[in-house]
Design a protein around this motif. Structure first.
Motif, PDB file in Angstrom:
ATOM      1  N   LYS A  91       0.734  -1.342  -0.326  1.00 18.99           N
ATOM      2  CA  LYS A  91      -0.411  -0.075  -0.332  1.00 18.99           C
ATOM      3  C   LYS A  91       1.071   0.937  -0.117  1.00 18.99           C
ATOM      4  CE  LYS A  91      -1.568   2.540   3.178  1.00 18.99           C
ATOM      5  NZ  LYS A  91      -1.204   2.917   2.533  1.00 18.99           N
ATOM      6  N   PRO A  92       0.852   2.013  -1.302  1.00 17.77           N
ATOM      7  CA  PRO A  92       1.781   2.869  -1.245  1.00 17.77           C
ATOM      8  C   PRO A  92       1.227   4.425  -0.001  1.00 17.77           C
ATOM      9  CG  PRO A  92       1.803   2.034  -3.106  1.00 17.77           C
ATOM     10  CD  PRO A  92       0.758   1.620  -2.903  1.00 17.77           C
ATOM     11  N   THR A  93       1.951   5.815  -0.359  1.00 21.74           N
ATOM     12  CA  THR A  93       1.579   6.591  -0.121  1.00 21.74           C
ATOM     13  C   THR A  93       0.268   7.028  -1.001  1.00 21.74           C
ATOM     14  OG1 THR A  93       3.748   6.663   0.449  1.00 21.74           O
ATOM     15  CG2 THR A  93       2.572   8.642   0.627  1.00 21.74           C
ATOM     16  N   TYR A  94      -0.293   7.309   0.311  1.00 20.36           N
ATOM     17  CA  TYR A  94      -1.500   8.353  -0.592  1.00 20.36           C
ATOM     18  C   TYR A  94      -0.871   9.529  -1.283  1.00 20.36           C
ATOM     19  CZ  TYR A  94      -6.214  10.587  -1.079  1.00 20.36           C
ATOM     20  OH  TYR A  94      -6.556  11.509  -2.011  1.00 20.36           O
ATOM     21  N   GLY A  95      -1.625   8.968  -2.930  1.00 13.71           N
ATOM     22  CA  GLY A  95      -0.919   9.802  -3.878  1.00 13.71           C
ATOM     23  C   GLY A  95      -0.062   9.418  -4.357  1.00 13.71           C
ATOM     24  N   ARG A  96       0.669   8.931  -4.246  1.00 13.74           N
ATOM     25  CA  ARG A  96       1.908   8.208  -4.273  1.00 13.74           C
ATOM     26  C   ARG A  96       1.099   7.443  -6.470  1.00 13.74           C
ATOM     27  NH1 ARG A  96       7.634   9.432  -4.795  1.00 13.74           N
ATOM     28  NH2 ARG A  96       7.689   7.949  -2.488  1.00 13.74           N
ATOM     29  N   LEU A  97       0.928   6.732  -6.113  1.00 12.81           N
ATOM     30  CA  LEU A  97      -0.304   6.679  -7.360  1.00 12.81           C
ATOM     31  C   LEU A  97      -1.220   6.668  -7.626  1.00 12.81           C
ATOM     32  CD1 LEU A  97       1.394   2.483  -7.234  1.00 12.81           C
ATOM     33  CD2 LEU A  97       2.117   3.694  -7.995  1.00 12.81           C
ATOM     34  N   PRO A  98      -1.414   6.635  -9.352  1.00 11.49           N
ATOM     35  CA  PRO A  98      -2.461   7.611  -9.842  1.00 11.49           C
ATOM     36  C   PRO A  98      -3.777   6.685  -9.589  1.00 11.49           C
ATOM     37  CG  PRO A  98      -1.379   7.029 -11.689  1.00 11.49           C
ATOM     38  CD  PRO A  98      -0.611   6.918 -10.282  1.00 11.49           C
ATOM     39  N   ARG A  99      -5.186   7.277  -9.038  1.00 12.83           N
ATOM     40  CA  ARG A  99      -6.104   6.811  -9.388  1.00 12.83           C
ATOM     41  C   ARG A  99      -6.640   6.273 -10.820  1.00 12.83           C
ATOM     42  NH1 ARG A  99      -7.712   8.896  -3.758  1.00 12.83           N
ATOM     43  NH2 ARG A  99      -7.535  10.923  -4.922  1.00 12.83           N
ATOM     44  N   THR A 100      -6.233   7.276 -11.556  1.00  8.56           N
ATOM     45  CA  THR A 100      -7.317   7.586 -12.659  1.00  8.56           C
ATOM     46  C   THR A 100      -7.750   6.491 -13.365  1.00  8.56           C
ATOM     47  OG1 THR A 100      -5.870   9.078 -12.881  1.00  8.56           O
ATOM     48  CG2 THR A 100      -6.671   8.165 -15.228  1.00  8.56           C
ATOM     49  N   ARG A 101      -8.760   6.067 -13.659  1.00  8.68           N
ATOM     50  CA  ARG A 101      -9.859   5.627 -14.261  1.00  8.68           C
ATOM     51  C   ARG A 101      -9.836   4.128 -13.357  1.00  8.68           C
ATOM     52  NH1 ARG A 101      -6.782   8.001 -18.074  1.00  8.68           N
ATOM     53  NH2 ARG A 101      -5.813   6.146 -18.362  1.00  8.68           N
ATOM     54  N   SER A 102     -10.318   4.327 -12.403  1.00 10.98           N
ATOM     55  CA  SER A 102     -10.454   3.398 -11.085  1.00 10.98           C
ATOM     56  C   SER A 102     -11.790   3.488 -10.299  1.00 10.98           C
ATOM     57  CB  SER A 102      -9.384   2.534 -10.451  1.00 10.98           C
ATOM     58  OG  SER A 102      -9.106   3.794  -9.397  1.00 10.98           O
ATOM     59  N   PHE A 103     -12.517   2.674 -10.590  1.00 11.31           N
ATOM     60  CA  PHE A 103     -13.670   2.565  -9.522  1.00 11.31           C
ATOM     61  C   PHE A 103     -13.903   3.207  -8.539  1.00 11.31           C
ATOM     62  CE2 PHE A 103     -18.274   2.801  -8.631  1.00 11.31           C
ATOM     63  CZ  PHE A 103     -19.275   3.606  -8.965  1.00 11.31           C
ATOM     64  N   PRO A 104     -13.766   5.146  -7.629  1.00  8.65           N
ATOM     65  CA  PRO A 104     -13.409   4.909  -6.156  1.00  8.65           C
ATOM     66  C   PRO A 104     -14.391   4.578  -5.146  1.00  8.65           C
ATOM     67  CG  PRO A 104     -14.903   6.750  -7.404  1.00  8.65           C
ATOM     68  CD  PRO A 104     -14.932   5.574  -8.101  1.00  8.65           C
ATOM     69  N   PHE A 105     -13.623   4.158  -3.827  1.00 11.63           N
ATOM     70  CA  PHE A 105     -15.566   4.347  -2.487  1.00 11.63           C
ATOM     71  C   PHE A 105     -14.998   5.061  -1.811  1.00 11.63           C
ATOM     72  CE2 PHE A 105     -14.318   1.706   0.884  1.00 11.63           C
ATOM     73  CZ  PHE A 105     -15.829   1.450   2.252  1.00 11.63           C
ATOM     74  N   CYS A 106     -13.158   5.730  -1.270  1.00 11.54           N
ATOM     75  CA  CYS A 106     -13.735   6.489   0.264  1.00 11.54           C
ATOM     76  C   CYS A 106     -12.476   7.417  -0.929  1.00 11.54           C
ATOM     77  CB  CYS A 106     -13.354   6.369   0.630  1.00 11.54           C
ATOM     78  SG  CYS A 106     -13.356   7.501   2.037  1.00 11.54           S
TER      79      CYS A 106
END
Length: 465
Positions: free
Chosen positions: A194-209
């Motif tokens: 689990k990388p640091t929050y903001g390290r890897l992009p979440r682009t085009r993934s379905f969000p949760f929170c």
């Protein structure tokens, strides 16, 4: 053939680059294994056979033509089905989402692994809308633990942990909001980051929170984990949380080991009294890493409470339209948590964010004097599928939320964590190695040292070997 299902990804890629084995042969072998083994573990919801074979043949043609191949050339990988996969609806583990139009483009991290030569072989089972620690999906069926098919794989990245442990894909992608990479890593006996929050992009993934969502890789080998992580690094303007992040490769750092690191074992909230498997695993890791200090992390319980409130509020707001239109198509347990979040007073959310900031500041003071913290991932090895309660410190508590007892405080402030597997006499259980923000290199150095020492390793499941 010079590989098997449990050959590390970096060795498979090296053999393909050298021409010792073709990418097509590798991918065909894994697709055959998926066809044989997946009915037992239920890790895959979609298998991208035609796409995978076409990419593999392209890799072989490029090698014959003398072109330079990527570092993960021909390595199979799979992605939790909340990642967009071109041509497939992005399910996010739900009934509602499977009616969406097919994704027109892959998620950013899928694209980046593909650009490094890795070959996507399918989409993976998960807890509905990622709100789950068990892997028991009401729509696609329970994902099973490869080490004992009667037991949970963990969630919400259940298929990611199970597929990697079962030798169905050397690499997989998952998401972690409150522990959804680390819990399946722990129960299935593989490495997860689990990388640091903001390290890897979440682009085009379905969000949760949104303010807690992280994406990251699973692997059976730490070198593979580092290679996948390095291939996925880099900013992305479409995800403001990581728009400005520079690439900081970790693979070269693995050789540094843990020499010079100040290492402590988390106690207090993270104490493992009455949890014999977790206690033994933490002690084994602490001895192997040479931990010299014990540390009470003040406020961890408050941080966990804040994570619950933030998760409920943000996810409920995101899903409110779906809840109003199609409440009966949700898993009742997921639906009820969303509904509770929708009724939560706004003041609670504001107070939770204040507690989150306070705990973050407290932890930054800790990291001024400590480089690495050791803590359990789960309080127990994999429970049985269908189990509803857990004995925890002499009390009977609900199982589903308490599998994340030790992961949620760390997610709340976005710290980087490697989950490392320890096998005792029976099932595996995981240990968290936690570092300061942006120090994934420290986490992976520790994980690599533990693997080299033989303390942490991903073992082939006896029933599926």
């Amino acid at each position: 053939m010079s590989f098997d299902a449990f050959t590390p990804a970096h060795l498979i890629a090296a053999q393909i680059r050298e021409g010792a084995v073709s990418a097509e042969a590798v991918i065909t072998g894994f697709l055959d294994r998926i066809a044989r083994i997946n009915p037992q573990v239920n890790a895959f919801t979609d298998v991208t056979t035609e796409r995978a074979l076409a990419q593999a043949r392209g890799i072989d043609a490029a090698r014959i033509a003398g072109q330079t191949l990527g570092p993960l050339a021909g390595v199979p990988f799979a992605a939790k089905n909340l990642f967009d996969i071109e041509g497939l609806p992005t399910r996010a583990g739900s009934k509602v989402n499977r009616e969406r139009a097919p994704a027109p483009r892959d998620a950013a991290l899928v694209e980046r692994l593909s650009a490094a030569g890795a070959v996507l072989v399918g989409g993976l089972n998960m807890g509905e809308y990622a709100y789950d620690f068990t892997g028991e999906n009401a729509h696609d069926g329970a994902c099973r633990n490869p080490h004992d098919l009667a037991r949970m794989a963990g969630g919400s990245s259940s298929g990611s942990g199970s597929a990697t442990a079962a030798g169905l894909a050397p690499l997989s992608l998952g998401s972690d909001t409150n522990g959804s990479i680390r819990v399946p890593s722990s129960l299935c006996g593989v490495f997860g980051l689990k990388p640091t929050y903001g390290r890897l992009p979440r682009t085009r993934s379905f969000p949760f929170c949104d303010s807690l969502d992280h994406l990251g890789p699973f692997a059976r080998d730490v070198t593979d984990l580092a290679m996948a992580y390095d291939a996925m690094q880099g900013g992305d303007a479409h995800d403001p949380a990581c728009a400005q992040r520079a690439i900081e490769p970790v693979l070269p750092a693995l050789a540094h080991g843990v020499s010079g690191l100040r290492i402590a074992v988390a106690g207090g909230y993270f104490a493992t009294d009455g949890m014999p498997e977790a206690d033994a695993a933490v002690k084994a890791v602490a001895v192997a890493l040479g931990a010299t200090r014990n540390l009470v992390l003040e406020g961890a319980g408050i941080a966990r409470a804040a994570a619950f409130l933030i998760t409920n509020a943000e996810s409920a707001a995101f899903h409110l339209g779906r809840l109003r239109a199609r409440a009966d198509d949700f898993d009742p347990e997921t639906r009820d948590r969303f509904l509770a979040g929708a009724m939560q007073p706004a003041a609670w959310y504001i107070q939770a964010q204040a507690a989150r900031r306070w705990f973050h500041d407290e932890m930054m003071r800790v990291f001024a004097d400590i480089d690495l913290i050791i803590a359990p991932v789960t309080p127990c090895p994999a429970p049985e599928i269908g189990q509803k309660t857990l004995s925890l410190r002499g009390e009977t508590v609900p199982l589903r939320p308490n599998l994340g007892l030790f992961t949620q405080p760390i997610s709340c402030i976005g710290l980087p964590v490697a989950a490392v597997p320890v096998f005792g006499a029976g099932l595996p259980i995981g240990v968290q190695v936690i570092a300061a923000p942006w120090r994934e290199d420290v986490c992976l150095r520790a994980a690599h040292a533990l693997q080299r020492a033989g303390v942490c390793e991903a073992k082939a499941p006896a029933m599926l070997a």
